[in-house]
Enzyme design. Structure first.
Site, short mmCIF file in Angstrom:
data_model
loop_
_atom_site.label_atom_id
_atom_site.label_comp_id
_atom_site.label_asym_id
_atom_site.label_seq_id
_atom_site.Cartn_x
_atom_site.Cartn_y
_atom_site.Cartn_z
N ASP A 11 0.86 -1.18 0.00
CA ASP A 11 0.00 0.00 0.00
C ASP A 11 0.90 1.23 0.00
OD1 ASP A 11 -2.16 -1.64 0.02
OD2 ASP A 11 -2.71 -1.29 2.10
N ASP A 130 -13.74 -4.48 -2.43
CA ASP A 130 -13.71 -4.48 -0.97
C ASP A 130 -15.10 -4.88 -0.50
OD1 ASP A 130 -11.07 -3.51 -0.88
OD2 ASP A 130 -11.77 -1.44 -1.07
#
Lengths: 252, 196
Positions: A11, A130
């Protein structure tokens, strides 16, 4: 035999690798290019670089980062974060990315999946989802880094994305992400069996047994993790040796 | 060593360029016919769709130029498929260097299409695979394949056995991506540069 893949996710925020716990409490885990090269040498099968600030802060391309990564890394890598248009994808691919992850923008405008697949080929279009299991037991799609709920179920969206031309699904369980308590086996298996494209399971991997379970009970084609690798809680080679011993096809 | 990479409307040219640079050679990316003809090695990369790529090559006369090259030529993925006679992908007539047809994987209810990931290659019959162990892992991304045939230089198995690599005279083709296949891929690219 086609191997099950172990993927490290980096990330990225402000050019640095970070990893949150349940998308919060971000910690710093180093330079993305250096870390990526380290993983490639350690035997990781693939890398994913996600700019986690991109959607919320409307930051555009990761082209410069993609180019730096491509210059030093000899395994496939995916780039994502705020990718919204054909032009975004074109620039990232031209800068050496192998695949592009699209998330919220694809949900809001699903036809861009078909447009991207037609222009660049399904193989490079990864639809990231997600998802969160709510109190009614259903798994719903969440957008914008998990901050915006929708009433669409994960399986329905995965199937629509696949039929539009997505090449892979990157499935993150928000209930499991950052917990190290194991992957979401049920929804991973449901999506993997419900679509004809590869599914990457993400969120919750904490022990080697968790990875074994997501490949066997979860029917995942690949498993992705971040912090357990970044903080050296698990060595890539030791994990892959373990999975090979458990009878899974693994590249060592 | 003068290495030319064919410039055309296909993806991953940058990745191939970087992979050659990591071997210590600076390649030139070009669609200039003279530059391609005078290079010591020509790499014909490709990620994309067959009919669009063929149309682009024909417009620039690169189709006839590539077929007639006499130095070692390496087609990668779509590049390898375009060196075959025909691709089922949008019914495309290809360059006919290899007498092979490229066809689509058929669903078998178990394996996913396209194949994405690391698979083993074996049964080597080309100097491209010198010093590689049997069952080396390479990275594949494809929904179409070339069947086994007289030009098969390595095999792999996904849904069925097929050609992981082709070799005929000065022409080489690999279905997988050596530029993305870690140390194994680097060895294959080095072997290609080392061909005498």
């Amino acid at each position: 035999m086609l191997a099950k893949r172990i993927i490290a996710c980096l990330d990225i925020k402000n050019g640095r690798t970070v990893k949150g716990v349940n998308f919060e409490n971000i910690r710093d885990a180093g330079d993305p290019v250096e870390l990526g090269a380290f993983y490639a040498a350690a035997g990781i099968d693939e890398l994913v670089f996600l700019d986690i600030t991109a959607t919320n802060e409307k930051r555009k391309t990761l082209a410069d980062l993609a180019k730096k990564i491509a210059a030093v890394i000899n395994i496939p890598f995916t780039v994502g974060g705020g990718v919204a248009s054909i032009e975004d994808v074109r620039i990232l691919l031209q800068n050496g990315a192998d695949k592009i992850a699209v998330n919220s923008a694809a949900f809001k405008n699903p036809t861009i999946i078909a447009d991207m697949a037609r222009e660049f080929g399904s193989q490079c279009i990864v639809v990231a989802i997600d998802t969160k299991q709510e109190s009614d037991g259903q798994w719903y799609v969440y957008l914008n880094g998990g901050t915006v709920p929708t009433r669409t179920t994960c399986l329905a969206w995965a199937q629509e994305a696949a039929s539009l031309g997505a090449g892979e699904i990157l499935l993150t369980s928000m209930n499991h992400d950052g917990t190290k308590a194991g992957f979401a086996l049920d929804i991973t298996a449901a999506v993997s069996k419900g679509v004809s494209i590869p599914v990457i399971a993400s969120g919750g991997g904490g022990t080697m047994e968790h990875f074994e379970a997501v490949f066997k009970a979860g029917s995942a084609d690949a498993a992705l993790a971040a912090s357990i690798f970044h903080f050296k809680e698990m060595e890539v080679h030791a994990l892959k040796s373990f999975l090979l011993d458990k009878g899974l096809p693994i590249r060592l | 060593m003068n290495v030319a990479i064919v410039k055309y409307n296909a993806g991953n040219i940058l990745s191939v360029t970087y992979a050659i640079e990591r071997l210590g050679v600076s390649p030139v990316v070009t669609d200039n016919i003279e530059e391609l003809q005078k290079a010591d090695r020509v790499i014909f990369p490709g990620v994309g769709e067959a009919s669009t790529a063929m149309a682009y090559l024909k417009e620039r006369n690169l189709d006839t130029v590539i077929k007639k090259l006499e130095q070692p030529v390496l087609g990668i993925c779509l590049g390898m498929q375009l060196l075959c006679s025909y691709s089922e992908e949008n019914d495309t007539t290809c360059l006919s260097v290899f007498d092979e047809r490229v066809v689509s994987f058929l669903p078998n209810g178990a394996d996913k299409i396209p194949q994405v990931g690391w698979n083993t290659i074996s049964d080597y019959s080309s100097n491209l695979f010198n010093d590689l162990p049997e069952n080396a892992y390479c990275y594949f991304v494809h929904g179409y394949y070339a069947a086994l045939g007289p030009d098969t230089a390595a095999t792999t198995n996904y849904i069925l056995p097929y050609s992981a690599a082709l070799h005929k005279n000065n022409f080489y083709g690999v279905q997988f991506h050596p530029e993305k296949s870690a140390a194994v891929g680097e060895k294959i690219l080095q072997n290609f540069l080392d061909i005498v």
